[in-house]
Design a protein around this motif. Structure first.
Motif, PDB file in Angstrom:
ATOM      1  N   ILE A   4       0.840  -1.205   0.000  1.00 48.51           N
ATOM      2  CA  ILE A   4       0.000   0.000   0.000  1.00 48.51           C
ATOM      3  C   ILE A   4       0.877   1.257   0.000  1.00 48.51           C
ATOM      4  CG2 ILE A   4      -1.754   1.302   1.280  1.00 48.51           C
ATOM      5  CD1 ILE A   4      -3.109  -1.177   0.844  1.00 48.51           C
ATOM      6  N   ARG A   5       1.880   1.252   0.876  1.00 49.99           N
ATOM      7  CA  ARG A   5       2.701   2.457   1.040  1.00 49.99           C
ATOM      8  C   ARG A   5       4.165   2.168   0.746  1.00 49.99           C
ATOM      9  NH1 ARG A   5       0.677   6.352   5.601  1.00 49.99           N
ATOM     10  NH2 ARG A   5      -1.474   5.720   5.839  1.00 49.99           N
ATOM     11  N   CYS A   9       9.169   6.119   3.103  1.00 46.75           N
ATOM     12  CA  CYS A   9       8.572   7.395   3.484  1.00 46.75           C
ATOM     13  C   CYS A   9       7.092   7.293   3.837  1.00 46.75           C
ATOM     14  CB  CYS A   9       8.783   8.441   2.394  1.00 46.75           C
ATOM     15  SG  CYS A   9       7.800   8.173   0.926  1.00 46.75           S
ATOM     16  N   GLY A  10       6.417   6.229   3.429  1.00 40.19           N
ATOM     17  CA  GLY A  10       5.023   6.069   3.806  1.00 40.19           C
ATOM     18  C   GLY A  10       4.017   6.663   2.841  1.00 40.19           C
ATOM     19  N   LYS A  11       4.496   7.174   1.701  1.00 38.37           N
ATOM     20  CA  LYS A  11       3.558   7.703   0.703  1.00 38.37           C
ATOM     21  C   LYS A  11       2.741   6.546   0.107  1.00 38.37           C
ATOM     22  CE  LYS A  11       3.743  10.062  -3.780  1.00 38.37           C
ATOM     23  NZ  LYS A  11       3.510  11.486  -3.793  1.00 38.37           N
ATOM     24  N   VAL A  12       1.458   6.801  -0.161  1.00 39.86           N
ATOM     25  CA  VAL A  12       0.622   5.757  -0.760  1.00 39.86           C
ATOM     26  C   VAL A  12       1.023   5.598  -2.232  1.00 39.86           C
ATOM     27  CG1 VAL A  12      -1.720   5.056  -1.319  1.00 39.86           C
ATOM     28  CG2 VAL A  12      -1.267   6.233   0.810  1.00 39.86           C
ATOM     29  N   SER A  14       0.494   2.480  -4.009  1.00 41.56           N
ATOM     30  CA  SER A  14      -0.198   1.381  -4.693  1.00 41.56           C
ATOM     31  C   SER A  14      -1.229   1.880  -5.703  1.00 41.56           C
ATOM     32  CB  SER A  14      -0.876   0.494  -3.662  1.00 41.56           C
ATOM     33  OG  SER A  14      -1.688   1.267  -2.825  1.00 41.56           O
ATOM     34  N   ARG A  15      -1.693   3.129  -5.521  1.00 41.65           N
ATOM     35  CA  ARG A  15      -2.719   3.672  -6.434  1.00 41.65           C
ATOM     36  C   ARG A  15      -2.236   3.715  -7.860  1.00 41.65           C
ATOM     37  NH1 ARG A  15      -4.328   9.333  -4.447  1.00 41.65           N
ATOM     38  NH2 ARG A  15      -5.619   9.206  -6.288  1.00 41.65           N
ATOM     39  N   ARG A  41      10.506  10.914  -5.104  1.00 46.23           N
ATOM     40  CA  ARG A  41      11.649  10.384  -4.339  1.00 46.23           C
ATOM     41  C   ARG A  41      12.044   9.009  -4.839  1.00 46.23           C
ATOM     42  NH1 ARG A  41       8.424  13.087  -0.821  1.00 46.23           N
ATOM     43  NH2 ARG A  41       7.107  11.304  -0.365  1.00 46.23           N
TER      44      ARG A  41
ATOM     45  N   ARG B  61      -2.987  -4.588   5.473  1.00 44.84           N
ATOM     46  CA  ARG B  61      -3.167  -3.709   4.315  1.00 44.84           C
ATOM     47  C   ARG B  61      -4.291  -2.704   4.568  1.00 44.84           C
ATOM     48  NH1 ARG B  61      -0.619  -5.114  -0.423  1.00 44.84           N
ATOM     49  NH2 ARG B  61      -2.196  -4.089  -1.691  1.00 44.84           N
ATOM     50  N   LEU B  64      -3.146   0.243   6.735  1.00 46.31           N
ATOM     51  CA  LEU B  64      -2.279   1.250   6.119  1.00 46.31           C
ATOM     52  C   LEU B  64      -3.021   2.237   5.211  1.00 46.31           C
ATOM     53  CD1 LEU B  64       0.869  -0.858   5.242  1.00 46.31           C
ATOM     54  CD2 LEU B  64       0.659   0.861   6.999  1.00 46.31           C
ATOM     55  N   ILE B  65      -4.296   1.973   4.951  1.00 42.98           N
ATOM     56  CA  ILE B  65      -5.052   2.900   4.096  1.00 42.98           C
ATOM     57  C   ILE B  65      -5.300   4.199   4.865  1.00 42.98           C
ATOM     58  CG2 ILE B  65      -7.274   3.261   2.946  1.00 42.98           C
ATOM     59  CD1 ILE B  65      -7.375   0.213   2.558  1.00 42.98           C
ATOM     60  N   PRO B  66      -4.838   5.349   4.343  1.00 38.63           N
ATOM     61  CA  PRO B  66      -5.099   6.600   5.065  1.00 38.63           C
ATOM     62  C   PRO B  66      -6.580   6.970   5.004  1.00 38.63           C
ATOM     63  CG  PRO B  66      -3.891   7.029   3.034  1.00 38.63           C
ATOM     64  CD  PRO B  66      -4.068   5.558   3.119  1.00 38.63           C
ATOM     65  N   SER B 120      -8.714   7.872  -0.856  1.00 38.42           N
ATOM     66  CA  SER B 120      -9.030   7.666  -2.268  1.00 38.42           C
ATOM     67  C   SER B 120      -9.652   6.297  -2.436  1.00 38.42           C
ATOM     68  CB  SER B 120      -7.782   7.816  -3.132  1.00 38.42           C
ATOM     69  OG  SER B 120      -6.900   6.776  -2.855  1.00 38.42           O
ATOM     70  N   ILE B 123      -7.202   2.485  -3.977  1.00 40.99           N
ATOM     71  CA  ILE B 123      -6.058   1.783  -3.384  1.00 40.99           C
ATOM     72  C   ILE B 123      -6.363   0.279  -3.409  1.00 40.99           C
ATOM     73  CG2 ILE B 123      -4.664   1.484  -1.295  1.00 40.99           C
ATOM     74  CD1 ILE B 123      -5.545   4.358  -0.508  1.00 40.99           C
ATOM     75  N   LYS B 150       0.728   3.783  10.995  1.00 40.44           N
ATOM     76  CA  LYS B 150      -0.520   3.956  10.243  1.00 40.44           C
ATOM     77  C   LYS B 150      -1.312   5.162  10.723  1.00 40.44           C
ATOM     78  CE  LYS B 150      -3.084   0.562  12.987  1.00 40.44           C
ATOM     79  NZ  LYS B 150      -3.700  -0.758  12.981  1.00 40.44           N
ATOM     80  N   THR B 155       3.973  12.021   5.682  1.00 41.94           N
ATOM     81  CA  THR B 155       4.889  11.043   5.095  1.00 41.94           C
ATOM     82  C   THR B 155       6.308  11.561   5.334  1.00 41.94           C
ATOM     83  OG1 THR B 155       4.681  12.004   2.906  1.00 41.94           O
ATOM     84  CG2 THR B 155       3.236  10.186   3.420  1.00 41.94           C
ATOM     85  N   ILE B 156       6.731  12.561   4.538  1.00 39.50           N
ATOM     86  CA  ILE B 156       8.020  13.150   4.887  1.00 39.50           C
ATOM     87  C   ILE B 156       7.757  14.402   5.713  1.00 39.50           C
ATOM     88  CG2 ILE B 156       9.605  12.304   3.129  1.00 39.50           C
ATOM     89  CD1 ILE B 156       8.983  14.947   1.632  1.00 39.50           C
ATOM     90  N   GLU B 238       4.913  16.658   4.060  1.00 36.30           N
ATOM     91  CA  GLU B 238       3.962  16.106   3.114  1.00 36.30           C
ATOM     92  C   GLU B 238       2.929  15.318   3.903  1.00 36.30           C
ATOM     93  OE1 GLU B 238       5.729  14.553  -0.709  1.00 36.30           O
ATOM     94  OE2 GLU B 238       4.440  12.879  -0.170  1.00 36.30           O
ATOM     95  N   CYS B 240      -0.204  12.513   4.243  1.00 40.80           N
ATOM     96  CA  CYS B 240      -0.621  11.302   3.523  1.00 40.80           C
ATOM     97  C   CYS B 240      -2.054  11.451   3.026  1.00 40.80           C
ATOM     98  CB  CYS B 240      -0.479  10.069   4.397  1.00 40.80           C
ATOM     99  SG  CYS B 240      -1.662  10.016   5.739  1.00 40.80           S
TER     100      CYS B 240
END
Lengths: 62, 270
Positions: A4-5, A9-12, A14-15, A41, B61, B64-66, B120, B123, B150, B155-156, B238, B240
């Motif tokens: 998923i991420r 860095c944890g950015k999503v 998988s989209r 990145r 999984r 982890l979905i925001p 969104s 995912i 989670k 993120t950063i 940034e 999420c």
């Protein structure tokens, strides 16, 4: 399945995988696809670049 | 103390914190990453799962979905009046029932609260073949990033000292530093080196320009000096997607304020 991420860095991320896969099979340059998907990145870029999808190989044995 | 926003987009921001100290800048960074509350799926009840992924993997999984977070009407579970049992004050229930063949995506999660939903709908969670089925009930709760990533809204999230670039009068405009700069922020104008307009924040403090200047044979000391301002910090953050960047900053600052108020109260009680 694509994670998923991004591990780092944890950015999503998988989209974008379906689009990445489709455009990659059409023969497009991965650099261009990743730029379009907003993967700035290198941690996120390697997630898509190095992913090996095995769900279709496991599915027949369920 | 001053905050100056360089840009504030829907999911990321760059801002300058000035008249501050390294201790405060780091406190703010840590508060934003690990003390701001967000929603994330914590408990999953699996009624049916014949997909290729184990229940645990599926739950991981889902976690982890925001999830878009709105505080109004919700409290964290550990301070809720239900004593951690899980009620409508502290948790949001999602249901999902999907049959293959198709890709299960975050959009298949149906929330009891239309505001609290995945950021969104596309995912991917798991790919189902015909005959496979996933039926689950999931509960999202408010918590902070120090418990599990989670719940981290960013993120950063980082900062650097504000770069200060000084160019001495003895610069001969040879251009060696312009070539050496990996960020391309220097230019030669009228026989002397200067920083391009608004590009000083791009400097990564690598000091390759100082080295190039020395190597050009200018003498004992370089004509260009890179220093950092100990009181100004350039933050990059940034989100999420669960919270807008401005809210994350506000909540982070609020946390620091509450912490110091608590400390004051404790000291007064002594």
């Amino acid at each position: 399945m694509i994670p998923i991420r991004c591990f780092t860095c944890g950015k999503v991320i998988s989209r974008g995988y379906e689009e990445y896969k489709r455009r990659r099979t059409e023969g497009e340059d991965p650099e261009q696809i990743l730029d379009d998907l907003g993967m700035d990145r290198y941690c996120c870029r390697r997630m898509l670049l190095t992913h090996k999808e095995i769900i279709d190989e496991i599915n027949p044995y369920q | 103390m001053k905050l100056e926003f360089k840009d504030l987009l829907i999911d990321q921001t760059r801002f300058i914190l000035s008249d501050s100290s390294p201790a405060f800048a780091n406190s703010l960074r840590r508060a934003m990453t690990s003390e701001v509350l967000t929603f994330a799926i914590e408990d999953v009840r699996v009624y049916d799962n014949s997909s290729a992924l184990f229940d645990e993997m599926l739950a991981h999984r889902l976690g982890l979905i925001p999830i878009v977070t709105e505080y109004a009407g919700y409290t964290p579970r550990d301070v809720c009046s239900c004593d951690g049992a899980g009620c409508s004050q502290c948790s949001v229930t999602f249901t999902m029932s999907v049959e293959g063949p198709r890709m299960v995506a975050s959009g298949d999660l149906i929330s009891q609260d239309p505001v609290i939903k995945p950021v969104s709908d596309d995912i991917p969670i798991v790919k189902l073949e015909s005959g496979q089925k996933v039926v689950i009930e999931a509960r999202a709760i408010l918590n902070a990033g120090n418990e599990h990533v989670k719940w981290q809204p960013t993120t950063i999230c980082g900062y650097k000292n504000y770069p200060v670039i000084r160019i001495d009068d003895n610069c001969d405009g040879c251009g060696h530093c312009v070539e050496a700069c990996p960020k391309g922020i220097l230019a030669v104008v009228d026989g002397t080196v200067c920083v391009k307009d608004g590009m000083d924040t791009e400097c990564s403090l690598c000091r390759l320009c100082e080295q190039a200047c020395l190597n050009s044979g200018i003498g004992e000391k370089p004509a260009i000096h890179i220093d950092m301002d100990p009181k100004r910090f350039l933050f990059t953050m940034e989100s999420c997607g669960s919270l807008p960047p401005a809210t994350i900053i506000k909540e982070g600052l609020q946390f620091l304020k509450n912490q110091s108020d608590n400390l004051l109260e404790t000291l007064e009680d002594l």
